[in-house]
Scaffold this motif. Structure first.
Motif, PDB file in Angstrom:
ATOM      1  N   LYS A 198       0.830  -1.201   0.000  1.00 47.39           N
ATOM      2  CA  LYS A 198       0.000   0.000   0.000  1.00 47.39           C
ATOM      3  C   LYS A 198       0.865   1.251   0.000  1.00 47.39           C
ATOM      4  O   LYS A 198       0.604   2.217  -0.735  1.00 47.39           O
ATOM      5  N   ARG A 200       3.949   1.497  -1.067  1.00 44.04           N
ATOM      6  CA  ARG A 200       4.631   1.618  -2.368  1.00 44.04           C
ATOM      7  C   ARG A 200       3.711   2.264  -3.401  1.00 44.04           C
ATOM      8  O   ARG A 200       4.132   3.113  -4.177  1.00 44.04           O
ATOM      9  N   ALA A 201       2.447   1.847  -3.394  1.00 45.26           N
ATOM     10  CA  ALA A 201       1.484   2.416  -4.341  1.00 45.26           C
ATOM     11  C   ALA A 201       1.316   3.912  -4.096  1.00 45.26           C
ATOM     12  O   ALA A 201       1.234   4.704  -5.035  1.00 45.26           O
ATOM     13  N   GLU A 202       1.281   4.311  -2.821  1.00 45.43           N
ATOM     14  CA  GLU A 202       1.134   5.726  -2.493  1.00 45.43           C
ATOM     15  C   GLU A 202       2.356   6.532  -2.918  1.00 45.43           C
ATOM     16  O   GLU A 202       2.245   7.649  -3.423  1.00 45.43           O
ATOM     17  N   GLU A 206       0.189   5.734  -7.858  1.00 42.02           N
ATOM     18  CA  GLU A 206      -0.843   4.983  -8.576  1.00 42.02           C
ATOM     19  C   GLU A 206      -1.325   3.856  -7.679  1.00 42.02           C
ATOM     20  O   GLU A 206      -0.535   3.084  -7.146  1.00 42.02           O
ATOM     21  N   SER A 207      -2.607   3.710  -7.555  1.00 40.93           N
ATOM     22  CA  SER A 207      -3.148   2.694  -6.659  1.00 40.93           C
ATOM     23  C   SER A 207      -2.816   1.282  -7.102  1.00 40.93           C
ATOM     24  O   SER A 207      -2.775   0.365  -6.302  1.00 40.93           O
ATOM     25  N   ASP A 208      -2.577   1.091  -8.388  1.00 46.80           N
ATOM     26  CA  ASP A 208      -2.291  -0.262  -8.877  1.00 46.80           C
ATOM     27  C   ASP A 208      -0.837  -0.419  -9.270  1.00 46.80           C
ATOM     28  O   ASP A 208      -0.472  -1.387  -9.935  1.00 46.80           O
ATOM     29  N   ALA A 209       0.017   0.538  -8.879  1.00 46.87           N
ATOM     30  CA  ALA A 209       1.417   0.465  -9.288  1.00 46.87           C
ATOM     31  C   ALA A 209       2.309  -0.084  -8.196  1.00 46.87           C
ATOM     32  O   ALA A 209       3.516   0.034  -8.271  1.00 46.87           O
ATOM     33  N   ALA A 210       1.722  -0.668  -7.139  1.00 46.11           N
ATOM     34  CA  ALA A 210       2.498  -1.119  -5.994  1.00 46.11           C
ATOM     35  C   ALA A 210       3.578  -2.097  -6.416  1.00 46.11           C
ATOM     36  O   ALA A 210       3.313  -3.104  -7.042  1.00 46.11           O
ATOM     37  N   GLN A 212       5.872  -2.045  -8.564  1.00 44.24           N
ATOM     38  CA  GLN A 212       6.374  -2.158  -9.930  1.00 44.24           C
ATOM     39  C   GLN A 212       7.706  -1.451 -10.027  1.00 44.24           C
ATOM     40  O   GLN A 212       7.875  -0.363  -9.529  1.00 44.24           O
ATOM     41  N   THR A 340       5.469   3.574 -13.079  1.00 42.30           N
ATOM     42  CA  THR A 340       4.157   4.189 -13.262  1.00 42.30           C
ATOM     43  C   THR A 340       3.669   3.944 -14.688  1.00 42.30           C
ATOM     44  O   THR A 340       4.391   3.373 -15.510  1.00 42.30           O
TER      45      THR A 340
END
Length: 359
Positions: A198, A200-202, A206-210, A212, A340
Motif C-alpha cells: 500500500k 509503495r502504491a502511495e 498509482e493505486s495499482d502500481a504497488a 512495480q 508508473t
C-alpha cells in the motif's frame, strides 16, 4: 603438600567495573540499533523521487546517445559503400591505363622520324602516328582521373575512420548511460521494497502500481495489456487544440493511458516521456526529435501557462529532461517515470519551464 587456600574472590571494585562495562555495552548496542531505524515512508518517497528524476535525466542522455549511434551507423555504412564504389572505379581506370601502356609497347619503340624514313607508305604512317598522339592524350587524361580519384578516396577513408571512432565513443557512452539508469532504478527498487504494498502504491502515485519497478530497460516491459484501462479522468476544461495535428496527437496519447513507463521505449505498448510525445505526434503525421531537450526547440515556445492549449508540448525541470502533452485545465498527460503508467497529472507537481506549440 597441597595447598588448601580458598580461591581469591574478585574485589568489590572489580565487580563494579565489570558491571559498568556490561551495562555500557548494552546501552551502546541499543543506541546503535536505534541509530539505524527503517526509513519512513516520507524518507523513502523523497529518495525515490530523487532517484527517478536522476534516472530520467540519464534516460534522455541514453536516448540521445542511441539516436546519435543510429545516425553514425548509417553514415558509416554509406561512406563505406562510397569508398568501395570509388575503389572499383579506380581499379577500372588503372586497368584501362595498363591496357593503353601495353598497346604502346607492342607498337614498337622505333624513333618516329626513322619510322617515317623507312616507311613504304608515308600516308599510312602518318595516320598511325596521329592515332598514337590521340592515345597519349587519352592516357594523360586517365592519369589525371586516377590522381583525382585517389585524392577523393583518401578523404572518404579519413572521414569514415573519424566516423568509426566517433561511433565507438558513442557506443561507450550508451553503455555508461544504460548502467547509470539501471543503477538508479535498482536503488529505487530496493528502497520501495522496504515499504508495504500500500505504501509503495502511495509513493508511486498509482493505486495499482504497488511494487512495480522497471526491469526490462529499452527492450523489456512491452506488455500493453493495461493500455486504455479505466482511469479517473480529471476535469480538462473546454479549451480546444490550436490545430488538427495537436488534437490528433493528444488523442493518440490518450489512447495509451495505462501503458507502462519503460526507459528508452517509444511505443506502441510502452513509453518513456519523450517516447510518448514523439509517438503521439507521429500518429498525427509530425516527426518530432527523439529527446525532450530537442523537442523543446520543435516549435514556438509559450512561457505563460494560461496561454497553453491542448496538444501543446510542456517541458519541465531546468535541464528540460521531462516532457508531456498539455491536456487542458492545468493537467499534463505524460509517461511520468519508472514504475508508473501513462496518466494525467497536475502540472503543479513538477517545475514547469515552458510549452511548445508544434507548427
Amino acid at each position: 603438600m597441597a595447598s588448601h587456600r580458598r580461591p581469591k574472590q574478585p574485589s568489590r571494585t572489580r565487580v563494579t567495573v565489570l558491571t559498568a562495562t556490561a551495562a555500557a555495552a548494552v546501552a551502546l548496542s541499543a543506541q546503535s540499533a536505534s541509530a539505524d531505524p527503517q526509513p519512513s515512508k516520507t524518507d523513502v518517497k523523497t529518495k525515490v523521487d530523487k532517484l527517478h528524476e536522476e534516472a530520467e535525466q540519464a534516460t534522455e542522455k541514453y536516448n540521445g546517445a542511441k539516436e546519435k549511434q543510429e545516425k553514425l551507423e548509417k553514415q558509416v555504412g554509406e561512406l563505406q559503400d562510397k569508398v568501395a564504389r570509388g575503389q572499383e572505379e579506380l581499379n577500372k581506370l588503372r586497368d584501362g591505363l595498363g591496357s593503353m601502356a601495353t598497346a604502346q609497347y607492342r607498337s614498337g619503340s622505333i624513333d618516329p622520324t626513322l619510322q617515317l624514313l623507312l616507311s613504304s607508305d608515308p600516308d599510312s604512317y602518318l595516320e598511325k602516328a596521329s592515332t598514337l598522339n590521340q592515345l597519349s592524350a587519352k592516357q594523360a587524361d586517365t592519369l589525371q582521373q586516377i590522381a583525382a580519384k585517389q585524392r577523393t578516396l583518401r578523404q572518404e577513408r579519413a572521414e569514415a575512420t573519424g566516423k568509426l571512432a566517433d561511433l565507438e565513443s558513442t557506443r561507450k557512452a550508451l553503455g555508461e548511460r544504460k548502467s547509470e539508469v539501471q543503477g538508479k532504478l535498482a536503488e529505487a527498487r530496493d528502497l520501495l521494497n522496504t515499504l508495504t504494498a500500500k505504501e509503495r502504491a502511495e509513493v508511486l502515485g498509482e493505486s495499482d502500481a504497488a511494487g512495480q519497478a522497471d526491469k526490462g530497460g529499452a527492450k523489456g516491459g512491452t506488455d500493453g495489456s493495461r493500455a486504455g484501462r479505466s482511469e479517473s479522468r480529471p476535469d480538462l476544461g473546454k479549451a480546444l487544440p490550436t490545430s488538427q495535428r495537436a488534437g490528433s496527437a493528444l488523442s493518440a496519447a490518450q489512447s495509451k493511458i495505462g501503458s507502462p513507463y519503460v526507459w528508452g521505449a517509444t511505443g506502441p505498448n510502452s513509453f518513456d516521456c519523450s517516447g510518448l510525445t514523439s509517438w503521439a505526434y507521429a500518429q498525427a503525421g509530425v516527426t518530432l526529435p527523439r529527446i525532450s531537450q530537442d523537442q523543446a526547440n520543435a516549435g514556438t515556445r509559450i512561457y505563460d501557462q494560461g496561454s497553453l492549449k491542448p496538444g501543446d508540448l510542456v517541458i519541465f525541470y531546468g535541464d528540460l529532461h521531462h516532457v508531456g502533452l498539455y491536456a487542458g485545465n492545468g493537467q499534463v498527460l505524460h509517461a511520468p517515470r519508472s514504475g508508473t503508467n501513462v496518466r494525467y497529472e497536475p502540472m503543479s507537481n513538477m517545475p514547469f519551464q515552458f510549452g511548445v506549440r508544434v507548427g
